[in-house]
Write a protein that holds these residues in place. Structure first.
Motif, mmCIF file in Angstrom:
data_model
loop_
_atom_site.group_PDB
_atom_site.id
_atom_site.type_symbol
_atom_site.label_atom_id
_atom_site.label_comp_id
_atom_site.label_asym_id
_atom_site.label_seq_id
_atom_site.Cartn_x
_atom_site.Cartn_y
_atom_site.Cartn_z
ATOM 1 N N VAL A 29 0.769 -1.115 0.083
ATOM 2 C CA VAL A 29 -0.014 0.059 -0.131
ATOM 3 C C VAL A 29 1.011 1.438 -0.043
ATOM 4 O O VAL A 29 2.077 1.197 0.172
ATOM 5 C CB VAL A 29 -1.002 0.300 1.406
ATOM 6 N N GLU A 30 0.429 2.444 -0.092
ATOM 7 C CA GLU A 30 0.979 3.608 -0.532
ATOM 8 C C GLU A 30 0.942 4.358 0.886
ATOM 9 O O GLU A 30 -0.123 4.527 1.408
ATOM 10 C CB GLU A 30 0.541 4.463 -1.494
ATOM 11 N N CYS A 31 2.166 4.970 1.288
ATOM 12 C CA CYS A 31 2.290 5.571 2.713
ATOM 13 C C CYS A 31 1.669 6.809 2.334
ATOM 14 O O CYS A 31 1.910 7.626 1.465
ATOM 15 C CB CYS A 31 4.005 5.724 2.972
ATOM 16 N N PRO A 32 0.618 7.405 3.201
ATOM 17 C CA PRO A 32 0.102 8.597 3.092
ATOM 18 C C PRO A 32 0.982 9.625 3.131
ATOM 19 O O PRO A 32 0.578 10.968 2.635
ATOM 20 C CB PRO A 32 -1.232 8.661 3.960
ATOM 21 N N HIS A 41 -0.263 -2.095 7.538
ATOM 22 C CA HIS A 41 -0.425 -2.241 8.973
ATOM 23 C C HIS A 41 1.216 -2.495 9.647
ATOM 24 O O HIS A 41 1.290 -3.275 10.267
ATOM 25 C CB HIS A 41 -0.889 -3.592 9.617
ATOM 26 N N THR A 42 2.123 -1.771 8.987
ATOM 27 C CA THR A 42 3.356 -1.724 9.484
ATOM 28 C C THR A 42 3.953 -0.317 9.366
ATOM 29 O O THR A 42 3.340 0.552 8.893
ATOM 30 C CB THR A 42 4.430 -2.509 8.794
ATOM 31 N N GLY A 48 9.042 6.491 8.881
ATOM 32 C CA GLY A 48 8.816 6.296 10.388
ATOM 33 C C GLY A 48 7.491 6.455 10.836
ATOM 34 O O GLY A 48 7.215 6.688 11.950
ATOM 35 N N THR A 49 6.479 6.684 9.744
ATOM 36 C CA THR A 49 5.234 6.867 10.624
ATOM 37 C C THR A 49 4.241 5.704 10.372
ATOM 38 O O THR A 49 4.327 4.812 9.674
ATOM 39 C CB THR A 49 4.444 8.209 9.744
ATOM 40 N N TYR A 50 3.204 5.656 11.227
ATOM 41 C CA TYR A 50 2.217 4.688 11.355
ATOM 42 C C TYR A 50 0.756 5.156 11.996
ATOM 43 O O TYR A 50 0.870 5.752 12.934
ATOM 44 C CB TYR A 50 2.812 3.665 12.466
ATOM 45 N N LYS A 51 -0.245 4.928 11.329
ATOM 46 C CA LYS A 51 -1.427 5.598 11.293
ATOM 47 C C LYS A 51 -1.521 7.112 11.611
ATOM 48 O O LYS A 51 -1.955 8.032 12.428
ATOM 49 C CB LYS A 51 -2.184 5.085 12.593
ATOM 50 N N GLY A 52 -0.407 8.088 10.918
ATOM 51 C CA GLY A 52 -0.521 9.320 11.156
ATOM 52 C C GLY A 52 0.273 9.686 11.974
ATOM 53 O O GLY A 52 0.636 11.035 12.404
ATOM 54 N N GLN A 53 1.038 8.955 12.721
ATOM 55 C CA GLN A 53 1.761 9.422 14.001
ATOM 56 C C GLN A 53 3.238 9.017 13.723
ATOM 57 O O GLN A 53 3.457 7.903 13.124
ATOM 58 C CB GLN A 53 1.382 8.890 15.321
ATOM 59 N N THR A 54 4.193 9.793 14.194
ATOM 60 C CA THR A 54 5.789 9.504 13.950
ATOM 61 C C THR A 54 6.008 8.572 14.998
ATOM 62 O O THR A 54 6.316 8.995 16.256
ATOM 63 C CB THR A 54 6.489 10.767 14.067
ATOM 64 N N VAL A 55 6.537 7.581 14.867
ATOM 65 C CA VAL A 55 6.844 6.544 15.861
ATOM 66 C C VAL A 55 8.471 6.255 15.831
ATOM 67 O O VAL A 55 8.927 6.188 16.797
ATOM 68 C CB VAL A 55 6.064 5.020 15.692
#
Length: 63
Positions: A29-32, A41-42, A48-55
């Motif tokens: 999938v494309e990273c938004p 889901h990775t 370094g982002t996941y679900k719109g947050q920088t992890v």
């Protein structure tokens, strides 16, 4: 007790097992944020982002 009538060759054994195996390409999938292709889901490996947050904080390359 059941006993095999003869030896099953490696080719016959492997062809029986390979009939149910199909290699498929991984789903991407494309990273938004950075629009890089990644697994769903990775965490994105590039930004370094996941679900719109920088992890994961990615360091800028030193020039």
């Amino acid at each position: 007790m059941a006993v095999p009538k003869g030896k099953v060759s490696k080719a016959r054994r492997n062809s029986r097992n390979s009939a149910n195996f199909k290699a498929t390409a991984p789903t991407l999938v494309e990273c938004p944020k950075c629009h890089e292709m990644k697994k769903p889901h990775t965490v994105c490996a590039k930004c370094g982002t996941y679900k719109g947050q920088t992890v994961i904080e990615k360091e800028k390359a030193a020039k």
